[in-house]
Design a protein around this motif. Structure first.
Motif, PDB file in Angstrom:
ATOM      1  N   MET A 165       0.842  -1.197   0.000  1.00 47.59           N
ATOM      2  CA  MET A 165       0.000   0.000   0.000  1.00 47.59           C
ATOM      3  C   MET A 165       0.875   1.243   0.000  1.00 47.59           C
ATOM      4  N   ARG A 166       0.495   2.213  -0.770  1.00 45.72           N
ATOM      5  CA  ARG A 166       1.289   3.418  -0.894  1.00 45.72           C
ATOM      6  C   ARG A 166       0.970   4.365   0.251  1.00 45.72           C
ATOM      7  N   ASP A 167       2.022   4.787   0.943  1.00 44.04           N
ATOM      8  CA  ASP A 167       1.925   5.773   2.010  1.00 44.04           C
ATOM      9  C   ASP A 167       2.944   6.836   1.671  1.00 44.04           C
ATOM     10  N   THR A 168       2.515   8.050   1.448  1.00 49.36           N
ATOM     11  CA  THR A 168       3.425   9.102   0.988  1.00 49.36           C
ATOM     12  C   THR A 168       3.980   9.953   2.122  1.00 49.36           C
ATOM     13  N   THR A 169       3.925   9.452   3.349  1.00 47.20           N
ATOM     14  CA  THR A 169       4.540  10.200   4.441  1.00 47.20           C
ATOM     15  C   THR A 169       6.040  10.242   4.213  1.00 47.20           C
ATOM     16  N   PRO A 170       6.698  11.290   4.703  1.00 52.43           N
ATOM     17  CA  PRO A 170       8.123  11.459   4.431  1.00 52.43           C
ATOM     18  C   PRO A 170       9.007  10.322   4.927  1.00 52.43           C
ATOM     19  N   THR A 171       8.536   9.491   5.837  1.00 50.24           N
ATOM     20  CA  THR A 171       9.367   8.418   6.367  1.00 50.24           C
ATOM     21  C   THR A 171       9.368   7.174   5.489  1.00 50.24           C
ATOM     22  N   MET A 172       8.564   7.132   4.475  1.00 52.71           N
ATOM     23  CA  MET A 172       8.450   5.954   3.620  1.00 52.71           C
ATOM     24  C   MET A 172       9.480   5.996   2.495  1.00 52.71           C
ATOM     25  N   THR A 173      10.017   4.834   2.199  1.00 53.63           N
ATOM     26  CA  THR A 173      10.870   4.681   1.042  1.00 53.63           C
ATOM     27  C   THR A 173      10.280   3.582   0.187  1.00 53.63           C
ATOM     28  N   THR A 174      10.002   3.889  -1.050  1.00 52.66           N
ATOM     29  CA  THR A 174       9.503   2.896  -1.993  1.00 52.66           C
ATOM     30  C   THR A 174      10.700   2.197  -2.606  1.00 52.66           C
ATOM     31  N   ILE A 175      10.644   0.884  -2.660  1.00 57.62           N
ATOM     32  CA  ILE A 175      11.723   0.107  -3.274  1.00 57.62           C
ATOM     33  C   ILE A 175      11.224  -0.428  -4.607  1.00 57.62           C
ATOM     34  N   LEU A 176      11.953  -0.114  -5.659  1.00 59.26           N
ATOM     35  CA  LEU A 176      11.648  -0.613  -6.997  1.00 59.26           C
ATOM     36  C   LEU A 176      12.866  -1.372  -7.499  1.00 59.26           C
ATOM     37  N   THR A 177      12.646  -2.467  -8.200  1.00 56.28           N
ATOM     38  CA  THR A 177      13.766  -3.302  -8.649  1.00 56.28           C
ATOM     39  C   THR A 177      13.704  -3.513 -10.159  1.00 56.28           C
ATOM     40  N   ILE A 178      14.781  -3.128 -10.821  1.00 56.17           N
ATOM     41  CA  ILE A 178      14.951  -3.356 -12.259  1.00 56.17           C
ATOM     42  C   ILE A 178      15.755  -4.642 -12.422  1.00 56.17           C
ATOM     43  N   ALA A 179      15.250  -5.563 -13.232  1.00 53.52           N
ATOM     44  CA  ALA A 179      15.954  -6.815 -13.516  1.00 53.52           C
ATOM     45  C   ALA A 179      16.825  -6.614 -14.755  1.00 53.52           C
ATOM     46  N   GLY A 180      18.094  -6.338 -14.527  1.00 54.18           N
ATOM     47  CA  GLY A 180      19.013  -6.057 -15.626  1.00 54.18           C
ATOM     48  C   GLY A 180      19.164  -7.203 -16.614  1.00 54.18           C
ATOM     49  N   LYS A 181      18.960  -8.435 -16.161  1.00 57.15           N
ATOM     50  CA  LYS A 181      19.106  -9.584 -17.060  1.00 57.15           C
ATOM     51  C   LYS A 181      18.038  -9.619 -18.147  1.00 57.15           C
ATOM     52  N   THR A 182      16.971  -8.835 -17.973  1.00 60.14           N
ATOM     53  CA  THR A 182      15.911  -8.788 -18.988  1.00 60.14           C
ATOM     54  C   THR A 182      16.189  -7.738 -20.059  1.00 60.14           C
ATOM     55  N   ILE A 183      17.253  -6.954 -19.868  1.00 57.61           N
ATOM     56  CA  ILE A 183      17.546  -5.843 -20.775  1.00 57.61           C
ATOM     57  C   ILE A 183      18.614  -6.271 -21.782  1.00 57.61           C
ATOM     58  N   HIS A 184      18.194  -6.339 -23.051  1.00 60.10           N
ATOM     59  CA  HIS A 184      19.097  -6.772 -24.119  1.00 60.10           C
ATOM     60  C   HIS A 184      19.337  -5.676 -25.146  1.00 60.10           C
ATOM     61  N   ASP A 185      18.476  -4.661 -25.111  1.00 63.42           N
ATOM     62  CA  ASP A 185      18.552  -3.564 -26.068  1.00 63.42           C
ATOM     63  C   ASP A 185      17.656  -2.436 -25.542  1.00 63.42           C
ATOM     64  N   ILE A 186      17.523  -1.388 -26.308  1.00 62.65           N
ATOM     65  CA  ILE A 186      16.729  -0.246 -25.854  1.00 62.65           C
ATOM     66  C   ILE A 186      15.245  -0.606 -25.705  1.00 62.65           C
ATOM     67  N   PRO A 187      14.619  -1.312 -26.659  1.00 61.36           N
ATOM     68  CA  PRO A 187      13.209  -1.674 -26.449  1.00 61.36           C
ATOM     69  C   PRO A 187      12.986  -2.527 -25.191  1.00 61.36           C
ATOM     70  N   SER A 188      13.877  -3.463 -24.907  1.00 60.02           N
ATOM     71  CA  SER A 188      13.688  -4.297 -23.711  1.00 60.02           C
ATOM     72  C   SER A 188      13.948  -3.498 -22.436  1.00 60.02           C
ATOM     73  N   PHE A 189      14.767  -2.453 -22.502  1.00 55.35           N
ATOM     74  CA  PHE A 189      14.933  -1.562 -21.352  1.00 55.35           C
ATOM     75  C   PHE A 189      13.592  -0.907 -21.020  1.00 55.35           C
ATOM     76  N   TYR A 190      12.913  -0.376 -22.035  1.00 51.16           N
ATOM     77  CA  TYR A 190      11.623   0.274 -21.787  1.00 51.16           C
ATOM     78  C   TYR A 190      10.550  -0.732 -21.374  1.00 51.16           C
ATOM     79  N   ALA A 191      10.625  -1.954 -21.867  1.00 52.04           N
ATOM     80  CA  ALA A 191       9.690  -2.986 -21.409  1.00 52.04           C
ATOM     81  C   ALA A 191       9.878  -3.218 -19.909  1.00 52.04           C
TER      82      ALA A 191
END
Length: 144
Positions: free
Chosen positions: A8-34
């Motif tokens: 659940m999203r809580d936008t209080t200043p104490t929250m940190t959202t963690i997002l993870t990019i899977a680099g192994k899925t990136i083979h070119d520019i289109p797959s980066f945007y995917a």
């Protein structure tokens, strides 16, 4: 406190959202945007186009996984694979494709960019992405 992007999203200043990019899925520019769309735009009914300007706008927040100026920890797994996939070869191909549409792009500028890349002084697509991320002080990149 750390929460995942799917929590659940809580936008209080104490929250940190963690997002993870899977680099192994990136083979070119289109797959980066995917991958960017998978991570940042999953809850939207539209997708981000293949544009560095659009990437910068998304990082600014207001839509997608970043709704405002909240703290974000962006974990980029297998970052070296992505660095290679979005390196010199991909960048040159990206710029060459723009040269095929001279009415839409500044050909002289692109020629300078290509020359700089070939001389080893220009920025790769990956380096530009890192610069965009660094321009957003609320986003903390963690290379993994």
């Amino acid at each position: 406190m750390l929460v995942s992007a799917s929590a659940m999203r809580d936008t209080t200043p104490t929250m940190t959202t963690i997002l993870t990019i899977a680099g192994k899925t990136i083979h070119d520019i289109p797959s980066f945007y995917a991958e960017i769309n998978r991570v940042f735009m999953a809850e939207e009914d539209w997708k981000l186009g293949e544009s560095l300007d659009a990437l910068d706008d998304m990082m600014r927040g207001g839509y997608g996984a970043i709704r405002g100026n909240e703290s974000v920890r962006l974990v980029w797994q297998d970052i070296d694979l992505a660095r290679s996939s979005l390196g010199l070869s991909a960048t040159c191909a990206f710029l060459q494709a723009k040269l095929e549409r001279p009415g839409q792009y500044d050909v002289e500028r692109i020629d300078r960019q290509l020359s700089a890349l070939k001389a080893g002084t220009g920025q790769t697509y990956f380096e530009i992405i890192l610069e965009i991320i660094a321009d957003h002080p609320n986003i903390h990149l963690v290379a993994a």
